[in-house]
Write an enzyme that holds these catalytic residues in place. Structure first.
Site, short mmCIF file in Angstrom:
data_model
loop_
_atom_site.label_atom_id
_atom_site.label_comp_id
_atom_site.label_asym_id
_atom_site.label_seq_id
_atom_site.Cartn_x
_atom_site.Cartn_y
_atom_site.Cartn_z
CE1 TYR A 121 -3.66 -2.59 0.94
CE2 TYR A 121 -2.11 -3.58 2.50
CZ TYR A 121 -3.22 -3.61 1.93
OH TYR A 121 -3.88 -4.63 2.02
CB CYS A 169 6.08 -17.46 15.91
SG CYS A 169 5.70 -16.76 14.18
CB CYS A 194 -1.05 -20.32 14.17
SG CYS A 194 -0.58 -18.99 15.57
CG ASP A 214 -4.81 -15.02 4.60
OD1 ASP A 214 -5.47 -14.35 3.73
OD2 ASP A 214 -4.19 -14.52 5.40
CG ASP A 233 -4.40 -9.80 3.35
OD1 ASP A 233 -4.14 -9.05 2.24
OD2 ASP A 233 -4.15 -9.66 4.40
CE LYS A 251 -5.51 -7.21 6.23
NZ LYS A 251 -4.19 -6.28 6.36
S1 SF4 Z 1 0.03 -16.74 12.50
FE1 SF4 Z 1 1.09 -17.54 14.34
S2 SF4 Z 1 2.80 -18.94 13.29
FE2 SF4 Z 1 1.98 -17.28 11.73
S3 SF4 Z 1 3.09 -15.68 11.93
FE3 SF4 Z 1 1.45 -15.21 13.35
S4 SF4 Z 1 1.96 -16.06 15.43
FE4 SF4 Z 1 3.59 -16.82 13.81
#
Ligand code: SF4
Length: 369
Positions: free
Chosen positions: A92, A104, A108, A274, A311, A318
């Site tokens: 953008y 991280c 996830c 996504d 997105d 988005k």
């Molecule tokens: S969605 Fe979860 S695994 Fe992916 S970048 Fe974000 S915190 Fe990290």
């Protein structure tokens, strides 16, 4: 059993009693493909006796992740196509992303950058790459906002974050520093006062956007971590991913939005999942998402309303995809739905120079009534 350290393998999950030993083979296959980490705080929230536990569903590998559907993409929102430099995404005109690290505290299972994050995927930005990214921002006066994202930027050292915030603070046209993170939820003890101070760029506004999908994630420790940020003058927003089997019902979603507002965190985005590889089992229909958003509008304070967004696959950006409450109707009027589903007509604006009691407007008003 309470885990003392982050669980990073199927053996760790089995030893912690979170999955039965006979699932080892299936878990290992998934973990070999996509990063696995569950912090002690999140592991403690999982009820191993509940096969539908919403926390387990987010973090414990599932063989369904190995099903790659034709519509799914390794880079679903096309970061690469909008990346003029390593670690920088410019999609953008007024803002850029800096992807400082690609790890991280927790992984996830529906992550949209799952092909890029995790040990053995992309490495953290080198000092030279980060310096080039800052030079890029300095040279473009239309960049108003810099968003630190990831991986999780709060995994970086306090020293590195402080140095980056100072460099950005020295750029006159950059006014906003925004940090996207899961650390206050996944590892709240890492939100130290030193970290909070490091994020504050002198003369600029720093916002922290926390990723949270279920009210149970807002533990006492997580709430305290958020309070440390907010009390220090860092406003917080939230982003939530709409996930089948985690939060795709109005009661669960409503409880989360209220809990966030009670923590002084304004619900910002509700993301449609996504098209990342192996995430089809998390995806709801957009119509179901719209139905949920309507239900929230009907039952919760305006403070609790996130914007439901998609997105667009391929990197077109988005956009809001929530339900519309207004439709054009005859003679310049609009048909408006109220929160109970009843329809109302709203009249067109007054034409310049036409008296307010002109017959056409009177007729429109009669129709509106
Ligand atoms: S969605 Fe979860 S695994 Fe992916 S970048 Fe974000 S915190 Fe990290």
């Amino acid at each position: 059993m309470t885990a003392q350290k982050t669980l990073r393998s199927s053996s760790d999950l089995i030893a912690a009693g979170l999955v039965p030993a006979d699932r080892r083979g299936a878990l290992e296959e998934v973990a070999a493909r996509y990063a696995l980490a569950v912090t002690p705080g999140l592991a403690a929230l999982i009820d191993p006796g509940d096969p539908r536990d919403p926390i387990a569903r987010q973090f414990i590998p599932d063989p369904a992740e190995l099903a790659w559907r034709p519509e799914e993409r390794a880079d679903p929102i096309a970061d690469e196509a909008h990346s003029p430099l390593a670690g920088l995404v410019h999609r953008y005109p007024d803002r850029v992303l800096i992807k400082l690290v690609h790890v991280c505290p927790v992984y996830c299972r529906f992550c949209f950058r799952r092909e890029m994050v995790g040990p053995g995927k992309r490495r953290a930005l080198s000092a030279a790459e980060l310096s080039a990214a800052v030079d890029y921002i300095r040279s473009r006066e239309d960049i108003w906002e810099v968003i630190l994202t990831g991986g999780d930027p709060l995994v970086a050292s306090v020293r590195r974050l402080r140095a980056l915030a100072r460099e950005l603070a020295a750029i006159a046209h950059v006014k906003i520093l925004r940090v996207h993170t899961r650390v206050p939820i996944a590892a709240p003890e890492q939100v130290t006062r030193a970290l909070v101070r490091a994020l504050k760029a002198a003369g600029k506004a720093t916002y922290v956007v926390v990723h949270v999908n279920h009210a149970r994630e807002l533990t006492a420790a997580a709430r305290a971590a958020c309070a440390r940020l907010i009390d220090a003058g860092v406003p917080m927003l939230s982003q939530t991913v709409l996930l089948k089997g985690v939060n795709d019902d109005a009661a669960t979603l409503g409880e989360l939005m209220r809990a966030l507002v009670e923590c002084r965190i304004k619900p910002y985005y509700l993301h449609h999942v996504d098209l990342a590889p192996g995430t089809g089992h998390f995806r709801t229909a957009i119509a179901d998402g719209q139905h949920l958003v309507r239900a929230l509008r009907g039952r919760l304070s305006g403070l609790c309303q996130p914007s439901y967004v998609l997105d667009i696959p391929g990197g077109a950006g988005k956009v809001p995809i929530g339900p519309s409450y207004a439709r054009p109707a005859a003679r310049g009027c609009y048909e408006i739905d109220d929160i109970n589903g009843a329809r109302h007509t709203y009249p067109p604006p007054a034409a310049p120079g036409v008296p307010a009691d002109a017959p056409a407007l009177k007729a429109a008003a009669r129709r509106a009534g």
